[in-house]
Scaffold this motif. Sequence first.
Motif, PDB file in Angstrom:
ATOM      1  N   LEU A  55       0.800  -1.220   0.000  1.00 36.40           N
ATOM      2  CA  LEU A  55       0.000   0.000   0.000  1.00 36.40           C
ATOM      3  C   LEU A  55       0.832   1.268   0.000  1.00 36.40           C
ATOM      4  N   LEU A  56       0.240   2.296  -0.558  1.00 30.10           N
ATOM      5  CA  LEU A  56       0.678   3.671  -0.400  1.00 30.10           C
ATOM      6  C   LEU A  56      -0.490   4.355   0.293  1.00 30.10           C
ATOM      7  N   VAL A  57      -0.239   4.922   1.483  1.00 29.85           N
ATOM      8  CA  VAL A  57      -1.319   5.506   2.278  1.00 29.85           C
ATOM      9  C   VAL A  57      -1.133   7.014   2.340  1.00 29.85           C
ATOM     10  N   PHE A  58      -2.183   7.728   1.981  1.00 30.94           N
ATOM     11  CA  PHE A  58      -2.224   9.183   2.098  1.00 30.94           C
ATOM     12  C   PHE A  58      -3.156   9.515   3.259  1.00 30.94           C
ATOM     13  N   TYR A  59      -2.643  10.208   4.267  1.00 32.72           N
ATOM     14  CA  TYR A  59      -3.470  10.618   5.396  1.00 32.72           C
ATOM     15  C   TYR A  59      -4.024  12.008   5.107  1.00 32.72           C
ATOM     16  N   ILE A  60      -5.338  12.128   5.174  1.00 32.19           N
ATOM     17  CA  ILE A  60      -6.034  13.359   4.849  1.00 32.19           C
ATOM     18  C   ILE A  60      -6.664  13.898   6.138  1.00 32.19           C
ATOM     19  N   ASP A  61      -6.353  15.167   6.493  1.00 30.70           N
ATOM     20  CA  ASP A  61      -6.867  15.749   7.737  1.00 30.70           C
ATOM     21  C   ASP A  61      -8.338  16.110   7.682  1.00 30.70           C
ATOM     22  N   ASP A  62      -8.839  16.459   6.546  1.00 29.55           N
ATOM     23  CA  ASP A  62     -10.154  17.075   6.407  1.00 29.55           C
ATOM     24  C   ASP A  62     -11.108  16.111   5.701  1.00 29.55           C
ATOM     25  N   ILE A  75      -4.475   3.982  -0.404  1.00 27.94           N
ATOM     26  CA  ILE A  75      -5.476   4.265   0.614  1.00 27.94           C
ATOM     27  C   ILE A  75      -5.487   5.761   0.881  1.00 27.94           C
ATOM     28  N   PHE A  76      -6.673   6.325   0.923  1.00 29.96           N
ATOM     29  CA  PHE A  76      -6.863   7.697   1.392  1.00 29.96           C
ATOM     30  C   PHE A  76      -7.538   7.551   2.750  1.00 29.96           C
ATOM     31  N   MET A  77      -6.822   7.926   3.798  1.00 30.09           N
ATOM     32  CA  MET A  77      -7.290   7.684   5.166  1.00 30.09           C
ATOM     33  C   MET A  77      -7.574   8.988   5.877  1.00 30.09           C
ATOM     34  N   ASN A  78      -8.735   9.048   6.510  1.00 28.19           N
ATOM     35  CA  ASN A  78      -9.105  10.180   7.342  1.00 28.19           C
ATOM     36  C   ASN A  78      -8.197  10.169   8.569  1.00 28.19           C
ATOM     37  N   MET A  79      -7.329  11.173   8.702  1.00 25.67           N
ATOM     38  CA  MET A  79      -6.343  11.208   9.785  1.00 25.67           C
ATOM     39  C   MET A  79      -7.006  11.293  11.161  1.00 25.67           C
ATOM     40  N   VAL A  80      -8.118  12.017  11.275  1.00 26.38           N
ATOM     41  CA  VAL A  80      -8.813  12.121  12.558  1.00 26.38           C
ATOM     42  C   VAL A  80      -9.302  10.739  12.982  1.00 26.38           C
ATOM     43  N   GLU A  81      -9.899   9.998  12.062  1.00 26.17           N
ATOM     44  CA  GLU A  81     -10.377   8.653  12.376  1.00 26.17           C
ATOM     45  C   GLU A  81      -9.210   7.724  12.696  1.00 26.17           C
ATOM     46  N   HIS A  82      -8.124   7.843  11.959  1.00 23.82           N
ATOM     47  CA  HIS A  82      -6.938   7.025  12.211  1.00 23.82           C
ATOM     48  C   HIS A  82      -6.437   7.247  13.638  1.00 23.82           C
ATOM     49  N   ARG A  83      -6.320   8.508  14.047  1.00 20.75           N
ATOM     50  CA  ARG A  83      -5.858   8.806  15.415  1.00 20.75           C
ATOM     51  C   ARG A  83      -6.818   8.258  16.462  1.00 20.75           C
ATOM     52  N   ARG A  84      -8.120   8.368  16.186  1.00 21.14           N
ATOM     53  CA  ARG A  84      -9.121   7.847  17.113  1.00 21.14           C
ATOM     54  C   ARG A  84      -8.976   6.321  17.266  1.00 21.14           C
ATOM     55  N   LEU A  85      -8.741   5.641  16.169  1.00 20.24           N
ATOM     56  CA  LEU A  85      -8.592   4.179  16.215  1.00 20.24           C
ATOM     57  C   LEU A  85      -7.335   3.764  16.972  1.00 20.24           C
ATOM     58  N   LEU A  86      -6.310   4.594  16.953  1.00 21.05           N
ATOM     59  CA  LEU A  86      -5.060   4.267  17.640  1.00 21.05           C
ATOM     60  C   LEU A  86      -5.125   4.507  19.133  1.00 21.05           C
ATOM     61  N   ASP A  87      -6.048   5.368  19.560  1.00 19.59           N
ATOM     62  CA  ASP A  87      -6.170   5.662  21.002  1.00 19.59           C
ATOM     63  C   ASP A  87      -6.810   4.541  21.759  1.00 19.59           C
TER      64      ASP A  87
END
Length: 140
Positions: free
Chosen positions: A79-86, A128-140
């Motif tokens: 994968l190549l993952v792009f984290y998107i803040d918005d 993958i285009f990943m919602n960064m806010v959701e990613h951080r939430r999943l890691l907490d």
Amino acid sequence: MIWPAHLPVRSVRFARPTNQLDAIVAFYRDAIGLPEIGRFEDHDGYTGVMLGLPGEGYHLEFTSHVDGVSGEAPTRDNLLVFYIDDQAALERLIERMRSYGHTPVPPENPYWEKGGVAYEDPDGWGVIFMNMVEHRRLLD
């Protein structure tokens, strides 16, 4: 985080071969929108295109060889993952991909379905285009 002093890296290039250079460039440059920052033709049989990432300190290079190369992904989880803040920007990107004829695919790893959208490039490599806010939430 502090960068290790013993590794004075200035930039990073991710290089990958393909037998479909035009289709790969159309996917990453035209559909995703990465700027083309360089290209070369027939350098010892290789032709390539470099596409820039933010700051141009990181970029992708896709090459093809006159004799052909293996450009297919070894697994669906490469994968190549792009984290998107918005979230709105993520939705605009999904619409842009649709306008270029690309539809999401189920990722190999279901983690990416939790706030992310998966695509396959013409060689079958995952993006993958990943919602960064959701990613951080999943890691907490």
